[in-house]
Motif scaffolding. Structure first.
Motif, short mmCIF file in Angstrom:
data_model
loop_
_atom_site.label_atom_id
_atom_site.label_comp_id
_atom_site.label_asym_id
_atom_site.label_seq_id
_atom_site.Cartn_x
_atom_site.Cartn_y
_atom_site.Cartn_z
N THR A 284 42.09 22.97 41.25
CA THR A 284 43.48 22.59 41.04
C THR A 284 44.20 23.61 40.17
O THR A 284 45.35 23.99 40.45
CB THR A 284 43.57 21.20 40.39
N ARG A 287 44.86 26.71 42.34
CA ARG A 287 45.97 26.53 43.28
C ARG A 287 47.31 26.53 42.57
O ARG A 287 48.30 27.08 43.08
CB ARG A 287 45.78 25.24 44.07
N THR A 288 47.36 25.91 41.39
CA THR A 288 48.62 25.86 40.64
C THR A 288 49.03 27.25 40.20
O THR A 288 50.19 27.66 40.40
CB THR A 288 48.48 24.95 39.41
N ARG A 291 50.22 29.45 43.14
CA ARG A 291 51.59 29.17 43.58
C ARG A 291 52.61 29.71 42.58
O ARG A 291 53.67 30.22 42.99
CB ARG A 291 51.76 27.65 43.77
N PHE A 322 52.92 19.79 39.78
CA PHE A 322 52.00 20.01 40.90
C PHE A 322 50.55 19.86 40.45
O PHE A 322 49.73 19.26 41.17
CB PHE A 322 52.21 21.40 41.50
N SER A 326 48.15 17.07 42.14
CA SER A 326 47.02 17.58 42.91
C SER A 326 45.69 17.17 42.28
O SER A 326 44.74 16.81 42.99
CB SER A 326 47.10 19.11 42.99
N GLU A 327 45.61 17.17 40.96
CA GLU A 327 44.37 16.78 40.28
C GLU A 327 44.05 15.31 40.56
O GLU A 327 42.89 14.97 40.86
CB GLU A 327 44.52 17.00 38.77
N LEU A 329 44.98 13.49 43.14
CA LEU A 329 44.60 13.36 44.55
C LEU A 329 43.16 13.81 44.78
O LEU A 329 42.37 13.12 45.44
CB LEU A 329 45.56 14.17 45.42
N GLU A 330 42.80 14.98 44.23
CA GLU A 330 41.45 15.52 44.45
C GLU A 330 40.38 14.65 43.78
O GLU A 330 39.28 14.48 44.32
CB GLU A 330 41.38 16.95 43.92
N ILE A 350 49.17 11.30 48.42
CA ILE A 350 49.30 12.49 49.27
C ILE A 350 50.73 13.00 49.29
O ILE A 350 50.98 14.21 49.25
CB ILE A 350 48.82 12.18 50.70
N VAL A 353 52.11 15.61 46.51
CA VAL A 353 51.57 16.97 46.67
C VAL A 353 52.26 17.67 47.84
O VAL A 353 52.63 18.85 47.74
CB VAL A 353 50.05 16.92 46.88
N ASP A 357 54.60 20.99 47.48
CA ASP A 357 54.26 22.19 48.25
C ASP A 357 55.45 22.68 49.05
O ASP A 357 55.72 23.89 49.13
CB ASP A 357 53.08 21.90 49.18
#
Length: 509
Positions: A284, A287-288, A291, A322, A326-327, A329-330, A350, A353, A357
């Protein structure tokens, strides 16, 4: 070079600690007071769903390469106040997804029921109060159905320990079912062990172990290339290249953690919560930051502008939001997930996120358009060329992503019962490959070199003048001499009647 040596030492220590993590043999699926839920006319506990590969005909659990489902210490419990009667069986049913039509039935084409109804009993196809099942024509001996019943004044009943050998590759489902409304407060405890020929990993997850091993090696190769360039040209390193170094490092740790997560899971049958949380968190964060880097590069930070100015707080706020979404969700999808049917987070987690995005993408391409226009207007050829390549790479990544999302939706909409479980691992693997490929492109475009500084922002970018052809050029203020800034000589300006401005002054006098 010191930084590189320190990083290698840290990675070695981490891998050693992970390798020394204690392993404890345990079940794949544990049940601790699981409550039966009402589904139609039955009360159900879902015991698990996994893709299992077939094994050799000889059945010996101690031998490698054997597939089985083993029931251990399965106990059904009911409250003491509801123990004054003997009950029907609490059933355990195991079936392969292709045999799902053999479970349940309907009278006169009505609603499908799992428990035998009075109408079906009159037809003589089942016994009222029992679950409906028929022998499979494709898989003799299946579905497997057995159970246990409560005696009067007994609050517990145990299922006899047993193992079921898997001789046909498929997606297997386990349910505990009873049809007696008086047992609605019954709970189930115990565990079941599900094993594939290669270990305890569920069939859908098994290929991911080798995949993350391959991705770990790929990140090591990329890291070696990048760190060698970094150490070689460390005097020419830009802030952007430091950020790329951080992303590569996070990617190494993420892939290593995922690989060890699946190794541990495969050897013990238990999902290691600590390693999974670390893998999710490193992923996470990576990805952050990725981006955010793409966004600030698109804005021209360090190339056509020295700072983000008032946009800094907005960029950080978007990144922080984000990361949190995202954290969460994962963590929900991965921590403790031991079933091939798990990992389906609710839409509530979902959507944020996906929306964030989309906002990132919109802001990135809007900023890129503005930056490209500035570079083209100022005729910064080298910077313009690298930004065009960067834009093309992002555009290709977005197009491929949209295409894959469409395929993913098609795949899942046509695989309601997980019949295509053997190919399902490709979906999460694709996103890892795509992000790694984009990272490789960025590394190639912004690799440390002797000419790295030509892409950096400098004070020359802020000063403009027109050259002899009236085109825009850039010069340093320090290069101007006193002669250059001296007031120009007065010139005669022709008027409409042919007299110069000087003649007009003489006539006026």
């Amino acid at each position: 070079m010191r930084r590189l040596n320190s990083f290698i030492a840290l990675a070695a220590v981490l891998l050693l600690l992970l390798h020394r993590t204690p392993r404890i043999e345990a079940s794949v699926h544990g049940y601790a007071g699981e409550i039966f839920l009402s589904k139609g006319n039955a009360f159900v506990v879902h015991g698990g769903s996994e893709g299992i590969y077939s094994s050799a005909p000889e059945f010996n659990e101690s031998l490698p390469g054997v597939s089985f489902i083993r029931f251990e210490n399965i106990v059904f419990r009911r409250p003491l106040e509801l123990s004054n009667f003997s009950s029907g069986s609490v059933h355990t049913i195991v079936f392969e997804v292709d045999d799902r039509e053999t479970v349940g039935g309907s009278a006169y084409g009505g609603q499908r029921a799992v428990c035998c109804t009075a109408d079906l009993a009159k037809l003589g196809v089942c016994t009222e109060g029992q679950i409906i099942h028929r022998p499979s024509t494709n898989n003799p001996g299946w579905p497997q159905v057995f159970g246990a019943s409560f005696d009067v004044d007994k609050t517990e009943t145990a299922l006899q320990p047993r193992s079921i050998q898997i001789t046909k590759t498929g997606m297997y489902n386990l349910y505990f079912i009873h049809c007696d409304p008086r047992l609605k407060e019954v709970v189930v405890d115990g565990k079941t062990v599900w094993k594939n020929p290669t270990g305890y990993l569920p069939g859908r997850m098994a290929p991911l172990m080798n995949f993350y091993g391959f991705m770990s090696l790929s990140f090591v190769v990329l890291g070696v290339f990048w760190f060698l360039q970094y150490a070689r040209f460390w005097r020419e390193v830009l802030p952007l290249q430091n950020c790329i170094t951080l992303v590569i490092t996070l990617g190494m740790f993420e892939m290593a953690f995922w690989y060890f997560d699946y190794i541990e899971f495969n050897e013990t049958g238990v999902r290691p919560t600590g390693i999974t949380v670390w893998a999710v968190t490193f992923g996470t964060v990576k990805r952050t930051i990725s981006r955010l880097i793409i966004l600030i590069v698109s804005m021209g930070y360090g190339v056509v502008r020295p700072t983000l100015g008032g946009l800094t707080s907005k960029v950080l706020s978007l990144g922080g939001t984000f990361f949190v979404a995202s954290e969460v969700l994962e963590l929900i999808e991965n921590v403790g997930a031991v079933s091939d049917n798990s990992g389906k987070a609710i839409l509530f987690f979902i959507l944020p996120v996906a929306i964030l995005d989309a906002f990132f993408i919109l802001w990135i391409f809007t900023s890129l358009s503005s930056t490209l226009n500035k570079l083209q207007a100022r005729r910064m050829t080298a910077k313009l060329d690298i930004y065009r390549k960067f834009t093309n790479a992002l555009a290709v990544a977005i197009i491929v992503s949209v295409g894959w999302i469409c395929y993913e939706l098609y795949f899942k909409s046509n695989d309601i019962y997980n019949e295509r479980w053997q190919n399902a691992w490709i979906i999460p693997a694709f996103w890892q490959v795509l992000s790694f490929s984009l990272l490789c492109v960025i590394c190639a475009l912004w690799a440390p070199s002797q000419t790295s500084m030509r892409y950096a922002y400098s004070s020359e970018d802020a000063d403009e003048e027109f050259d002899k052809d009236n085109t825009l050029t850039l010069i340093k203020p320090s290069s101007l001499t006193k002669k250059d800034v001296r007031s120009p000589e007065p010139k005669s300006i022709e008027t409409d009647n042919g007299l110069s401005h000087g003649d007009l002054e003489e006539k006026t006098e």
